[in-house]
Design a protein around this motif. Sequence first.
Motif, PDB file in Angstrom:
ATOM      1  N   PRO A  64       0.716  -1.140  -0.186  1.00 31.21           N
ATOM      2  CA  PRO A  64      -0.018  -0.053   0.134  1.00 31.21           C
ATOM      3  C   PRO A  64       0.770   1.095   0.074  1.00 31.21           C
ATOM      4  N   VAL A  76      -4.928   8.844   4.131  1.00 29.78           N
ATOM      5  CA  VAL A  76      -5.801   7.894   2.969  1.00 29.78           C
ATOM      6  C   VAL A  76      -4.762   6.716   2.548  1.00 29.78           C
ATOM      7  N   TYR A 128      -4.048   3.591   0.176  1.00 28.77           N
ATOM      8  CA  TYR A 128      -4.512   3.013  -1.114  1.00 28.77           C
ATOM      9  C   TYR A 128      -4.079   1.802  -1.311  1.00 28.77           C
ATOM     10  N   GLU A 129      -4.731   0.808  -1.923  1.00 28.12           N
ATOM     11  CA  GLU A 129      -4.369  -0.596  -2.114  1.00 28.12           C
ATOM     12  C   GLU A 129      -2.647  -0.570  -2.683  1.00 28.12           C
ATOM     13  N   LEU A 181      -7.367   4.476  -8.208  1.00 29.52           N
ATOM     14  CA  LEU A 181      -7.030   3.984  -6.874  1.00 29.52           C
ATOM     15  C   LEU A 181      -8.223   3.761  -5.994  1.00 29.52           C
ATOM     16  N   THR A 182      -7.674   2.541  -5.149  1.00 36.39           N
ATOM     17  CA  THR A 182      -8.822   2.131  -4.360  1.00 36.39           C
ATOM     18  C   THR A 182      -8.240   2.230  -2.650  1.00 36.39           C
ATOM     19  N   PRO A 183      -9.018   3.150  -1.947  1.00 33.85           N
ATOM     20  CA  PRO A 183      -8.435   3.224  -0.548  1.00 33.85           C
ATOM     21  C   PRO A 183      -8.932   2.015   0.207  1.00 33.85           C
ATOM     22  N   ASN A 196      -9.148   5.152   5.390  1.00 32.91           N
ATOM     23  CA  ASN A 196      -9.418   6.410   5.273  1.00 32.91           C
ATOM     24  C   ASN A 196      -9.710   7.175   6.581  1.00 32.91           C
ATOM     25  N   HIS A 229     -11.760  13.533  -5.898  1.00 34.90           N
ATOM     26  CA  HIS A 229     -10.313  13.626  -6.019  1.00 34.90           C
ATOM     27  C   HIS A 229      -9.910  14.921  -6.109  1.00 34.90           C
ATOM     28  N   GLU A 259      -4.848  12.560  -4.573  1.00 31.51           N
ATOM     29  CA  GLU A 259      -5.009  11.804  -5.930  1.00 31.51           C
ATOM     30  C   GLU A 259      -4.290  12.247  -7.096  1.00 31.51           C
TER      31      GLU A 259
END
Length: 506
Positions: A16, A30, A32-33, A39-41, A44, A297, A301
């Motif tokens: 991550p 945040v 993210y993967e 992007l996939t949080p 958060n 975003h 981001e």
Amino acid sequence: MAVGLEAQGRLKIGRPVAIIDIGSNSVRLVVYEGMARALTPIYNEKVLCGLGRHVATTGRLDDDAVERALRALARFKVLCETMHVSEVYVLATAAARDASNGPAFLEAATLACGREINLLSGAKEAQLSALGVVSGFHAPDGIVGDMGGGSLELVDVNGFSVGEGVTMPLGGLALQDLSGGSLKKAQKIVRAALARAPEYLEKLQGRTFYAVGGTWRAVARLHQAARDYPLHVMHGYVINPDDGLDFLHLVEEVDTKALKDIESIAEARRPLLVYGAILLEEIIRLGRPKEVAISAHGVREGLLFDKLDEQTRRRDPLLSAAGALNLLRSRSPRHGEELCGWTDAFIESLGLPETETEYRLRHAACLLADIGWRAHPDYRGEQSLNLIAYGAFVGLDHPGRAYLALSIFFRHEGLSPDKVGSRIKVLAGSRLMERARLLAAMMRIAYPVSVAMGGILPQAPLVARNGQVVLRLPSAMEALANERLSGRVRALGKILNLEPSIEILR
């Protein structure tokens, strides 16, 4: 159950990455993967510290706010270590930039989070906000406005092109501070500041205003509640300027306690809603945009988007996200990809006009078609609809969300429009609604033939010719041509007013 196995529901894209955003109103983490186009949080958390409160008048960060921020940063450090984050990017914006004790705070904050802190200039903050919008919208065209606690950034964006930005002290906390709580004075401050950057408002006319920032998202959430809007997703929510002016005026005039769904807004943010309304109202009045689009975003981001290689940045974020879900949740990811080509060939043989947006939506739906297979058969349609309608997709407006959700719902539940509620059908609109039924009808033929396995659909093309819908099966699959499959070909033919046919290739 075996212990110690890696999670199978996460992409193999490395460890991550995290952003810690030290803003004027909130301090947020945040995680993210991993680094990806979509992007996939995975985590958060924000703490409303109010660092920028009173900076405009005292020139200093509030001592209590500093203590809250340092505690939050220490907590975030532990959380990042727990999640084995590979990279942590720490950003600081207007409050730390403008306060006389900002350097001392940043020194203490560096110790608390254990990372170097990047103090963004106003121009850099504007650029990253715009890149965030580029990462989250398909072919954006307009002016990005990022309203934080201490400042407002405006920047022109067109596709992947980002102009030079401007920053002004028009954040919610700054307006509250400078106006002494007087709304009339706040309005004068806003008008005077915007008058010094007329070129951005001139460029906005007839284009989209992309609203970035927590205060504007909160205002939009209340707008959704007031209009009884059926889809509680912020990103891509569009407000008509005329309707927006009416609602913004209401926010300025009434006690916020009277607004519907006000309980969903954090108490610390509620006093800033009126300043967000004043600023957005003036931007709409002076800039005359065709629409206001809410963006989830922004700077965070944008920073990660800027670190991607050029080829990855150019990928479609919607198709990237749909492809990831196809990989993680479908019985055969290859089948989802082949379904795209299988429907391509049928649409071409049909001679059906299709816009670029409709093409990419159809491909996204094909990639998402099998993500609900683990659900109970009676609820696959409903669960798929909810997964898609409320999924963390970007590069997608709300009518597009409705189309995707309806396509997969009808694939599982049958083609009758009466099977689904009227509100999501209205959101999709009549054209996308019918396109969803058409695609679902094709899928309802594909799955009994392929049973969701790869390598099958290319052997069984579906074509439109000579007034017929024809499914062509190789002789080895002749036994599949039962009444169930024939009925599904008939259903597709009925939608298109074509005769159905199953042809065995010998």
